[in-house]
Design a protein around this motif. Structure first.
Motif: not given
Lengths: 433, 140
Positions: B5, B7, B9, B46, B65-67, B69
């Motif tokens: 996934q 995420a 911001f 998400r 800004n991404i993450a 997961t």
């Protein structure tokens, strides 16, 4: 009681000029002999102490800045022997390093006299009970007014800041007639009184001496209305001595400078050329009698104008207008001096954020609020709100321990804070003074 | 074996979701499932796409800004009580679910549930032991 020291406060202008001249000559000799920085500054421009023959020669002297104090941290600018220094105070500097000032016994006595004059100017007498809710400590507000109240022979109540419920109780029980604090705290006190069901009539307050932060006429009206007292503006800065450098009289047409002790000038903030009466510019002070840390032409960075018209109160101390702003980036938030660079140094320590930020100041219900928008570092994001919250909380705590104030932290995407080619515009101040 | 996934911001400001959606649209990326956690100041979006690797690349280039997961995904019948039965199993094992979202496959009459947990392996094992179909591939 109209004056604390009529002879000095109402001295004729010609006598005062003579006194100022004599004192300036002594001070220049003193700093030349005892302070390396001044000796170097004067030697560099070929100026000898004997070239200063009176107050009219003051423009020949070099300026002093906060940077000089920082470069000589902590005691390098002191003119008195360390054994003669009996107290130090300090205020915040731009890099986290404090600006330190030292006082001899004479300096403490002179400062107490200034604050006693200020108290009387606002209406206090030796029968007064003076509730001092300025912070006690390195900050000069609390102890300055404290010694002034004692000097006057009034009762000093050294309650310091915080615990408003107890403050209300003490003010009521001790029948304080004079309240000393920041104007925003005065408003807060008024609001708390309402909450506790205390009416101004239940109190004995008559006079308020408010300072350490800029405030507007509207704020004065509100304080006077809510606390049913007469509110006076007091001016001071620790470098010069602390509170009591200038104070309003009952006619409230500017603050009278205690110019037998502190000689004011207004200069153009860019060219540093002296400006005439009524012209707005940067306020510069030369201390005329100080021993611990005498300062020559110290640039306060406060913007105001001088008013030499006679005052109905009889005092001959020249007056300054309400402070209209600053010529540097120092912010005064709830009475605390804050430099954006202090915030920046906190942000630089955090890996998950970038040192791009924007400070927004507001005044909500007469209390200053500070919001800091901070960019996340590139490539940093979170999938859960709680992770963002814990980062936000950690930054808020670190900023609080760095500057002593709470700020609302708002994280934003990287690159979303406006970049500027020149000096970054870090602050939006929506407060109206 | 877990579901990837992204995420993102997103601070609250007009047009911000549009900017995000445009970024994916331009790269011809299809979104399969999405959920937003919103607060007063910002949202965390998400998303699972048909090509997360490419999506990460274009979002990063777009300044987001991404993450990345990984979630545990499982399949249940699209009928009352089906999800509850699985959650109940996790609950009895005192598994804390950070967040959850789902989507339906109407033709197959199945629902896909995605959960964020602390220990993916542990939770996957529990589900497997209870005969629940895990989403074993990234392609949903």
């Amino acid at each position: 009681m109209e004056y604390y020291n009529k002879e000095m406060e109402c001295m004729s202008l010609s006598d005062k000029k003579e006194l100022q001249s004599k004192r300036l000559i002594d001070t220049v000799q003193k700093v030349y002999d005892n302070v390396k920085t001044y000796r170097e500054k004067m030697d560099k421009i070929g100026l000898k102490p004997s070239d200063i023959k009176g107050i009219d020669d003051i423009h020949k002297l070099p300026f002093t800045t906060k940077q000089d104090l920082r470069d000589n941290y902590p005691f390098g600018m002191f003119a008195a022997d360390k054994r003669d220094i009996i107290r130090v105070h300090a205020s915040s500097g731009t890099t986290g390093k404090l600006t330190v000032v030292g006082y001899t016994q004479y300096d403490i006595d002179m400062w107490a006299e200034c604050c006693a004059r200020a108290l009387v100017s606002a209406g206090a007498t030796h029968d007064s009970v003076v509730h001092i809710a300025y912070g006690y400590g390195l900050f000069t507000g609390g102890l300055g007014m404290h010694y002034g109240a004692e000097r006057l022979g009034a009762i000093a109540v050294p309650v310091s800041s915080g615990n408003t419920a107890r403050q209300l109780q003490l003010m009521k029980d001790f029948e304080a007639d004079v309240l000393c604090c920041t104007p925003s705290y005065a408003i807060y006190i008024a609001e708390e009184m309402k909450k506790y069901g205390i009416k101004p009539e239940d109190m004995s307050l008559k006079y308020g001496i408010f300072g350490a932060e800029p405030w507007s006429k509207e704020m004065r009206d509100e304080i006077e209305d809510k606390l049913k007292l007469k509110a006076f503006d007091i001016y001071g800065l620790s470098e010069i001595t602390g509170p009591g450098v200038a104070i309003e009289c009952k006619y409230q047409c500017g603050s009278h400078i205690q110019d037998d002790f502190f000689y004011p000038e207004i200069v153009d903030e860019h060219t540093l050329e002296p400006l005439g009466y009524g012209k707005r510019g940067e306020l510069v002070f030369t201390t005329l009698t100080k021993e611990g840390i005498p300062l020559i032409r110290y640039r306060t960075r406060d913007i105001t104008a001088l008013n030499n018209s006679p005052c109905k109160c009889g005092r001959t101390g020249i007056r300054i207008d309400r402070i209209a702003g600053r010529s540097d980036d120092m912010l005064i938030i709830r009475g605390v001096n804050v430099f954006p660079s202090q915030i920046e140094s906190v942000l630089l320590k955090e890996k998950e954020i970038a040192p791009h930020y924007h400070i927004t100041l507001d005044r909500v219900n007469n209390l200053d609020t500070m919001r800091i928008d901070i960019e996340l570092a590139e490539g940093v994001a979170f999938d859960e709100v709680k992770k963002v919250e814990s980062l936000t909380k950690r930054i808020a705590n670190e900023i609080n321990s760095a500057i002593g104030l709470n700020a609302e932290i708002r994280l934003v995407s990287s690159g979303s804070i406006e970049r500027s080619m020149g000096k970054a515009k870090r602050v939006t101040d929506n407060r109206k003074f | 074996m877990f579901v990837n996934q992204i995420a993102v911001f997103l601070e609250n400001r007009a047009g911000r979701i549009n900017e995000f959606a445009q970024c994916l649209a331009k790269a011809n990326i299809n979104m399969i499932a999405m959920s937003i956690a919103d607060t007063t100041d910002y949202g965390i979006l998400r998303v699972i796409t048909d090509d997360n690797e490419k999506a990460m690349k274009v979002l990063k280039e777009g300044g987001f800004n991404i993450a990345s997961t990984y979630l545990v995904g499982f399949e249940v019948d699209d009928k009352p009580g089906a999800m509850q039965r699985v959650i109940d199993i996790l609950d009895k094992k005192q598994i804390n679910i950070g967040y959850l979202y789902s989507f339906v496959r109407p033709i197959e009459k199945k629902a896909i549930i995605l959960i964020k947990v602390d220990d993916n392996e542990y939770v996957a094992n529990i589900l497997r032991e209870n005969g629940i179909t895990l989403i074993e591939r990234n392609i949903l």
